[in-house]
Scaffold this active site. Sequence first.
Site, PDB file in Angstrom:
ATOM      1  N   THR A 123       0.865  -1.180   0.000  1.00 21.56           N
ATOM      2  CA  THR A 123       0.000   0.000   0.000  1.00 21.56           C
ATOM      3  C   THR A 123       0.903   1.231   0.000  1.00 21.56           C
ATOM      4  O   THR A 123       1.661   1.444   0.944  1.00 21.56           O
ATOM      5  CB  THR A 123      -0.896  -0.013   1.251  1.00 21.56           C
ATOM      6  OG1 THR A 123      -1.605  -1.261   1.264  1.00 21.56           O
ATOM      7  CG2 THR A 123      -1.868   1.149   1.244  1.00 21.56           C
ATOM      8  N   GLU A 154      -3.332  -4.813  -2.597  1.00 22.23           N
ATOM      9  CA  GLU A 154      -3.781  -6.081  -2.019  1.00 22.23           C
ATOM     10  C   GLU A 154      -4.898  -5.815  -1.009  1.00 22.23           C
ATOM     11  O   GLU A 154      -4.803  -4.886  -0.220  1.00 22.23           O
ATOM     12  CB  GLU A 154      -2.597  -6.782  -1.334  1.00 22.23           C
ATOM     13  CG  GLU A 154      -2.932  -8.132  -0.753  1.00 22.23           C
ATOM     14  CD  GLU A 154      -3.639  -9.034  -1.765  1.00 22.23           C
ATOM     15  OE1 GLU A 154      -3.064  -9.314  -2.824  1.00 22.23           O
ATOM     16  OE2 GLU A 154      -4.781  -9.439  -1.496  1.00 22.23           O
ATOM     17  N   LEU A 156      -6.230  -8.562   0.899  1.00 24.24           N
ATOM     18  CA  LEU A 156      -6.395  -9.733   1.764  1.00 24.24           C
ATOM     19  C   LEU A 156      -6.464  -9.325   3.234  1.00 24.24           C
ATOM     20  O   LEU A 156      -5.976  -8.265   3.623  1.00 24.24           O
ATOM     21  CB  LEU A 156      -5.256 -10.732   1.559  1.00 24.24           C
ATOM     22  CG  LEU A 156      -3.808 -10.335   1.878  1.00 24.24           C
ATOM     23  CD1 LEU A 156      -3.523 -10.315   3.362  1.00 24.24           C
ATOM     24  CD2 LEU A 156      -2.854 -11.299   1.191  1.00 24.24           C
ATOM     25  N   CYS A 263      -2.655  -2.324   9.097  1.00 28.36           N
ATOM     26  CA  CYS A 263      -3.129  -1.585   7.912  1.00 28.36           C
ATOM     27  C   CYS A 263      -4.018  -0.382   8.221  1.00 28.36           C
ATOM     28  O   CYS A 263      -3.658   0.746   7.902  1.00 28.36           O
ATOM     29  CB  CYS A 263      -3.851  -2.540   6.971  1.00 28.36           C
ATOM     30  SG  CYS A 263      -2.720  -3.707   6.210  1.00 28.36           S
ATOM     31  N   LYS A 266      -2.501   2.862  10.008  1.00 27.51           N
ATOM     32  CA  LYS A 266      -1.513   3.615   9.232  1.00 27.51           C
ATOM     33  C   LYS A 266      -2.102   4.141   7.925  1.00 27.51           C
ATOM     34  O   LYS A 266      -1.737   5.226   7.474  1.00 27.51           O
ATOM     35  CB  LYS A 266      -0.272   2.754   8.969  1.00 27.51           C
ATOM     36  CG  LYS A 266      -0.416   1.743   7.863  1.00 27.51           C
ATOM     37  CD  LYS A 266       0.912   1.080   7.501  1.00 27.51           C
ATOM     38  CE  LYS A 266       0.723  -0.052   6.507  1.00 27.51           C
ATOM     39  NZ  LYS A 266       0.361   0.350   5.151  1.00 27.51           N
TER      40      LYS A 266
END
Length: 470
Positions: A123, A154, A156, A263, A266
Amino acid sequence: MRTICVVGTGYVGLVTGSCLAELGNRVICLDVVAAKIERLQRGELPIYEPGLEPIVERNMDAGRLSFTTDYAEAVRDADYIFIAVNTPTVAGGEGADMQYVESAARSIGKNLVKSVVIINKSTMPVGSGHFVSGVVRKHLRNPALTVAVVSNPEFLREGSAVQDFLQPDRVVLGSEDRDAALKVGELYLSLRAPIVVTDLATAEMIKYASNAFLATKISFINEIARICDLLGADVKEVAAGMGYDKRIVRAFLDAGLGYGGSCFPKDVKALAHMADEAGLHPQLLEAVMKINHDQRHVVIDKLEGELGGEGSLRGKTIAVLGLAFKDNTDDMRDAPAIDIIHWLIGAGATVRSFDPVATEVARGLLPTEGITYCADEYAAAEGSDAVLVVTEWKQFRQLNLARLRDAMRPREAGRVLVDGRNLYDPVEMKRLGFRYHGIGRGTERRAATAQPTDEQSDAEQSDLDGATGE
Ligand SMILES: NC(=O)c1ccc[n+]([C@@H]2O[C@H](COP(=O)([O-])OP(=O)(O)OC[C@H]3O[C@@H](n4cnc5c(N)ncnc54)[C@H](O)[C@@H]3O)[C@@H](O)[C@H]2O)c1
């Protein structure tokens, strides 16, 4: 058979590399951490991720998957190079730290011997596609080589990463070179997922906007939960009632301790930072982050409310069930348990904790004194003044609650259980003799009503023990 290099062998890189090998490609995964690569070469997984081990094993055995620390070896034959390194928040700041991406791009550039498509899987802030392309080109030894960059974010989730990779809701591909994007699309064709092809900036933004939207849903339901607590409504039923609406959808409407992990925190911060830098004050994102920050403290307030008010945690023993930021992972990055345990110990409490898989990772992040790591949930509850559920592990839903209650220190007003993940039914918990607090279950308002004492509940319990099961 296509040859693929994956740079960065963490949660995303290892899953991406292993699953691309499973789809029939030859994959070399690279990392700068030699110890991680040595473990993988021995067939040991450095992370806990359900379903990943057999895929790694099968594809290593078939000669399709290998691991290295050597850039020259990894990129030599690659047609595609995925960048899956970490992009944490910059130390002391708010934006994404691109030093690992930059270093990876530099090493790729220096070692390239053939033209290639580079895929940004990490990312990365909007504009990173051009940044990566610039760094790689600058370090090329042979300037005649062509380098196309495709953003392929991504989506996931740790804990179900293999399934999410192999059955994605969509594949996003953004590039200024449409042919390169379509070439990357070929890798995913057998997954039969919708493929969204865009320009670079749009693909990069789709990832941030998706994570920010999910984080917003979480903060939204947590604010509703706080209102529910005050007004006597049950947020679980509210979420269920809302979720039937096709415009709303039930997913990510679980009130609890807020979002954590590597994730959402941030990425929301980085998106707000990008907006700020561009001259727009990100009002909604600021509110999402503030609600999330405050939400972790809600369980401390509930514990203090039950144990005698401010300062009452001093000298108390609190059993903390769950350390990982969510179930089915050992990832402790920005896990609510870290803040919560620091607050508990800071307030003078002693902690007895249990997590099915994250204890070893957690040890390095938690205070060295004031915490005991226990073998199971019942050992953690032994002699405790209150139990606090922090992670939604499935096995916590199946506890023998009578046994858990009996392991705790007896309390005239009823044993205290604060359920930060709303795993239990308030009515059943009350019948079992707990002073039970979920998140947004209306319990603050109902707390004023009388609860059974330990003696009363023990008498009732003989009828109920059989029903709780183990
Ligand atoms: N973890 C998730 O659930 C998830 C989901 C979607 C997207 N992402 C994004 O994917 C990226 C990777 O996340 P992660 O959780 O896998 O991170 P991670 O920290 O688990 O793994 C990153 C790996 O990259 C390695 N690395 C760092 N610099 C390197 C370099 N120069 N060369 C080679 N290897 C290097 C590190 O040693 C580490 O093993 C991040 O940008 C993250 O935001 C993560």
